[in-house]
Design a protein around this motif. Sequence first.
Motif, PDB file in Angstrom:
ATOM      1  N   TYR A 165     -14.532   1.331   1.888  1.00 44.51           N
ATOM      2  CA  TYR A 165     -14.523  -0.011   1.326  1.00 44.51           C
ATOM      3  C   TYR A 165     -15.339  -1.012   2.140  1.00 44.51           C
ATOM      4  O   TYR A 165     -15.607  -0.843   3.316  1.00 44.51           O
ATOM      5  CB  TYR A 165     -13.089  -0.528   1.180  1.00 44.51           C
ATOM      6  N   ARG A 166     -15.687  -2.100   1.436  1.00 42.65           N
ATOM      7  CA  ARG A 166     -16.170  -3.334   2.054  1.00 42.65           C
ATOM      8  C   ARG A 166     -15.148  -4.415   1.691  1.00 42.65           C
ATOM      9  O   ARG A 166     -14.380  -4.243   0.754  1.00 42.65           O
ATOM     10  CB  ARG A 166     -17.553  -3.710   1.501  1.00 42.65           C
ATOM     11  N   THR A 167     -15.130  -5.504   2.442  1.00 37.97           N
ATOM     12  CA  THR A 167     -14.110  -6.515   2.198  1.00 37.97           C
ATOM     13  C   THR A 167     -14.701  -7.909   2.071  1.00 37.97           C
ATOM     14  O   THR A 167     -15.719  -8.235   2.672  1.00 37.97           O
ATOM     15  CB  THR A 167     -13.067  -6.542   3.333  1.00 37.97           C
ATOM     16  N   SER A 168     -14.019  -8.724   1.254  1.00 40.98           N
ATOM     17  CA  SER A 168     -14.304 -10.142   1.139  1.00 40.98           C
ATOM     18  C   SER A 168     -12.979 -10.867   1.368  1.00 40.98           C
ATOM     19  O   SER A 168     -11.991 -10.598   0.671  1.00 40.98           O
ATOM     20  CB  SER A 168     -14.846 -10.471  -0.252  1.00 40.98           C
ATOM     21  N   VAL A 169     -12.917 -11.749   2.358  1.00 41.69           N
ATOM     22  CA  VAL A 169     -11.652 -12.353   2.782  1.00 41.69           C
ATOM     23  C   VAL A 169     -11.280 -13.526   1.873  1.00 41.69           C
ATOM     24  O   VAL A 169     -12.118 -14.388   1.564  1.00 41.69           O
ATOM     25  CB  VAL A 169     -11.734 -12.823   4.239  1.00 41.69           C
ATOM     26  N   GLU A 212     -13.495   9.260  -3.820  1.00 47.11           N
ATOM     27  CA  GLU A 212     -14.955   9.125  -3.835  1.00 47.11           C
ATOM     28  C   GLU A 212     -15.397   7.898  -4.631  1.00 47.11           C
ATOM     29  O   GLU A 212     -16.398   7.268  -4.307  1.00 47.11           O
ATOM     30  CB  GLU A 212     -15.587  10.393  -4.412  1.00 47.11           C
ATOM     31  N   GLU A 213     -14.633   7.546  -5.666  1.00 41.31           N
ATOM     32  CA  GLU A 213     -15.011   6.398  -6.488  1.00 41.31           C
ATOM     33  C   GLU A 213     -14.780   5.061  -5.782  1.00 41.31           C
ATOM     34  O   GLU A 213     -15.320   4.043  -6.199  1.00 41.31           O
ATOM     35  CB  GLU A 213     -14.226   6.413  -7.807  1.00 41.31           C
ATOM     36  N   MET A 214     -13.984   5.057  -4.711  1.00 42.49           N
ATOM     37  CA  MET A 214     -13.754   3.825  -3.960  1.00 42.49           C
ATOM     38  C   MET A 214     -14.854   3.560  -2.935  1.00 42.49           C
ATOM     39  O   MET A 214     -14.961   2.456  -2.412  1.00 42.49           O
ATOM     40  CB  MET A 214     -12.401   3.880  -3.244  1.00 42.49           C
ATOM     41  N   GLU A 215     -15.659   4.565  -2.664  1.00 44.40           N
ATOM     42  CA  GLU A 215     -16.663   4.423  -1.609  1.00 44.40           C
ATOM     43  C   GLU A 215     -17.637   3.289  -1.927  1.00 44.40           C
ATOM     44  O   GLU A 215     -18.230   3.240  -3.001  1.00 44.40           O
ATOM     45  CB  GLU A 215     -17.423   5.736  -1.429  1.00 44.40           C
ATOM     46  N   GLY A 216     -17.763   2.363  -0.987  1.00 42.07           N
ATOM     47  CA  GLY A 216     -18.693   1.253  -1.128  1.00 42.07           C
ATOM     48  C   GLY A 216     -18.200   0.106  -1.979  1.00 42.07           C
ATOM     49  O   GLY A 216     -18.892  -0.903  -2.119  1.00 42.07           O
ATOM     50  N   LYS A 217     -16.996   0.200  -2.553  1.00 43.08           N
ATOM     51  CA  LYS A 217     -16.487  -0.880  -3.398  1.00 43.08           C
ATOM     52  C   LYS A 217     -16.052  -2.078  -2.547  1.00 43.08           C
ATOM     53  O   LYS A 217     -15.651  -1.939  -1.392  1.00 43.08           O
ATOM     54  CB  LYS A 217     -15.309  -0.393  -4.246  1.00 43.08           C
ATOM     55  N   LEU A 218     -16.116  -3.243  -3.163  1.00 42.31           N
ATOM     56  CA  LEU A 218     -15.783  -4.492  -2.471  1.00 42.31           C
ATOM     57  C   LEU A 218     -14.358  -4.906  -2.824  1.00 42.31           C
ATOM     58  O   LEU A 218     -14.049  -5.159  -3.987  1.00 42.31           O
ATOM     59  CB  LEU A 218     -16.763  -5.592  -2.873  1.00 42.31           C
ATOM     60  N   PHE A 219     -13.492  -4.979  -1.810  1.00 37.65           N
ATOM     61  CA  PHE A 219     -12.098  -5.381  -1.974  1.00 37.65           C
ATOM     62  C   PHE A 219     -11.919  -6.832  -1.547  1.00 37.65           C
ATOM     63  O   PHE A 219     -12.439  -7.251  -0.511  1.00 37.65           O
ATOM     64  CB  PHE A 219     -11.181  -4.530  -1.086  1.00 37.65           C
ATOM     65  N   ALA A 220     -11.152  -7.590  -2.325  1.00 31.30           N
ATOM     66  CA  ALA A 220     -10.676  -8.895  -1.861  1.00 31.30           C
ATOM     67  C   ALA A 220      -9.465  -8.644  -0.976  1.00 31.30           C
ATOM     68  O   ALA A 220      -8.518  -7.963  -1.386  1.00 31.30           O
ATOM     69  CB  ALA A 220     -10.295  -9.777  -3.038  1.00 31.30           C
ATOM     70  N   VAL A 221      -9.493  -9.171   0.232  1.00 33.26           N
ATOM     71  CA  VAL A 221      -8.372  -8.985   1.159  1.00 33.26           C
ATOM     72  C   VAL A 221      -7.944 -10.336   1.709  1.00 33.26           C
ATOM     73  O   VAL A 221      -8.767 -11.210   1.958  1.00 33.26           O
ATOM     74  CB  VAL A 221      -8.723  -8.030   2.317  1.00 33.26           C
ATOM     75  N   MET A 222      -6.641 -10.514   1.890  1.00 30.12           N
ATOM     76  CA  MET A 222      -6.123 -11.749   2.458  1.00 30.12           C
ATOM     77  C   MET A 222      -6.116 -11.675   3.976  1.00 30.12           C
ATOM     78  O   MET A 222      -6.052 -10.588   4.556  1.00 30.12           O
ATOM     79  CB  MET A 222      -4.705 -11.998   1.949  1.00 30.12           C
ATOM     80  N   ARG A 223      -6.162 -12.833   4.604  1.00 28.94           N
ATOM     81  CA  ARG A 223      -6.056 -12.875   6.057  1.00 28.94           C
ATOM     82  C   ARG A 223      -4.709 -12.284   6.472  1.00 28.94           C
ATOM     83  O   ARG A 223      -3.688 -12.592   5.884  1.00 28.94           O
ATOM     84  CB  ARG A 223      -6.166 -14.320   6.561  1.00 28.94           C
ATOM     85  N   GLY A 224      -4.735 -11.439   7.493  1.00 33.96           N
ATOM     86  CA  GLY A 224      -3.517 -10.781   7.924  1.00 33.96           C
ATOM     87  C   GLY A 224      -3.094  -9.640   7.022  1.00 33.96           C
ATOM     88  O   GLY A 224      -1.951  -9.204   7.068  1.00 33.96           O
ATOM     89  N   ASP A 233     -14.673  -5.946  -6.561  1.00 30.22           N
ATOM     90  CA  ASP A 233     -14.410  -4.786  -7.423  1.00 30.22           C
ATOM     91  C   ASP A 233     -12.936  -4.471  -7.571  1.00 30.22           C
ATOM     92  O   ASP A 233     -12.488  -4.046  -8.640  1.00 30.22           O
ATOM     93  CB  ASP A 233     -15.121  -3.539  -6.858  1.00 30.22           C
ATOM     94  N   LEU A 234     -12.168  -4.663  -6.490  1.00 25.56           N
ATOM     95  CA  LEU A 234     -10.789  -4.192  -6.473  1.00 25.56           C
ATOM     96  C   LEU A 234      -9.919  -5.095  -5.605  1.00 25.56           C
ATOM     97  O   LEU A 234     -10.410  -5.770  -4.686  1.00 25.56           O
ATOM     98  CB  LEU A 234     -10.706  -2.762  -5.904  1.00 25.56           C
ATOM     99  N   VAL A 235      -8.624  -5.075  -5.911  1.00 24.87           N
ATOM    100  CA  VAL A 235      -7.601  -5.697  -5.073  1.00 24.87           C
ATOM    101  C   VAL A 235      -6.529  -4.643  -4.823  1.00 24.87           C
ATOM    102  O   VAL A 235      -6.162  -3.890  -5.733  1.00 24.87           O
ATOM    103  CB  VAL A 235      -6.989  -6.945  -5.747  1.00 24.87           C
ATOM    104  N   LEU A 236      -6.053  -4.590  -3.610  1.00 24.28           N
ATOM    105  CA  LEU A 236      -4.998  -3.662  -3.223  1.00 24.28           C
ATOM    106  C   LEU A 236      -3.743  -4.492  -2.971  1.00 24.28           C
ATOM    107  O   LEU A 236      -3.769  -5.426  -2.166  1.00 24.28           O
ATOM    108  CB  LEU A 236      -5.429  -2.945  -1.938  1.00 24.28           C
ATOM    109  N   GLU A 237      -2.645  -4.160  -3.669  1.00 32.26           N
ATOM    110  CA  GLU A 237      -1.469  -5.032  -3.561  1.00 32.26           C
ATOM    111  C   GLU A 237      -0.192  -4.268  -3.893  1.00 32.26           C
ATOM    112  O   GLU A 237      -0.229  -3.215  -4.542  1.00 32.26           O
ATOM    113  CB  GLU A 237      -1.629  -6.215  -4.517  1.00 32.26           C
ATOM    114  N   GLU A 238       0.928  -4.798  -3.438  1.00 29.70           N
ATOM    115  CA  GLU A 238       2.221  -4.244  -3.811  1.00 29.70           C
ATOM    116  C   GLU A 238       2.485  -4.573  -5.277  1.00 29.70           C
ATOM    117  O   GLU A 238       2.227  -5.668  -5.742  1.00 29.70           O
ATOM    118  CB  GLU A 238       3.304  -4.851  -2.907  1.00 29.70           C
ATOM    119  N   ARG A 239       3.029  -3.611  -6.004  1.00 33.04           N
ATOM    120  CA  ARG A 239       3.114  -3.698  -7.465  1.00 33.04           C
ATOM    121  C   ARG A 239       3.905  -4.920  -7.952  1.00 33.04           C
ATOM    122  O   ARG A 239       3.427  -5.686  -8.799  1.00 33.04           O
ATOM    123  CB  ARG A 239       3.754  -2.416  -8.021  1.00 33.04           C
TER     124      ARG A 239
END
Length: 231
Positions: free
Chosen positions: A128-132, A104-116, A149-155
């Motif tokens: 989520y929302r995304t910024s490329v 629930e805390e991730m709802e509406g948060k802006l993630f930086a995402v890479m192309r591909g 707000d957040l980045v999702l990545e392999e540790r």
Amino acid sequence: MSAKPVLKLAATEWAPYTSVTLASGGVASELVTAAFNQVGYDVEVMVYPWQRAQHMVKQGVLDGMAIAWYTEERNLRMLYSRPYLKTEIVLLKHRSDLNTYGDEEMEGKLFAVMRGYGYLGSIPAKHYRTSVSDSLEQSLLMLGRKRVDLVLEERLQAHHKLALLPRIDRDKIHFGRSLEVRPLHLTISRGHPQHRQIIDDFNRGLALLIERGEYARILANYEPAPLSVAD
């Protein structure tokens, strides 16, 4: 005496797992090579952009992929080995962010995402929302400056990239919770006439590598420690 069979395997630039910048070629390259060496194969791990690497395997220019997550689509074209490492998808957040990030805390948060980007399947799309961005470094800098707000990545990939940033930027970023653990595999094209034998030989070589202690010795050379399949 007959020459050793030589396998040409594709990989992409994904330090510390596979990389032309590391003397070992990365922990995944090192493990795959060592496991095949146990059973009499020589290996060339060749680093290309991800889409090109997959295309070269499809065309039979390369024998398989040294590093791959499992997908049903890829399994139609490639035979998978047993897992030889585990990877961990984690959230990264700003150090001032006190959220623990349940769903629930991730709802509406802006993630930086890479192309591909290949990680967003780890969270429900509604959250989520995304910024490329063009690179992980750019994503991390955006996070440090609170533009996302957040980045999702392999540790381990995140640790590797953070270590390359200036300390003033690195210290603004904290690791959040783990979202998913995914095993890494070797694949061999199903078009290769010996694909089943090669996978069986790799699995046998990996078992020998673990039994003889070489697997643990290789992992001990990396910090933070990669996630072992031998635990």
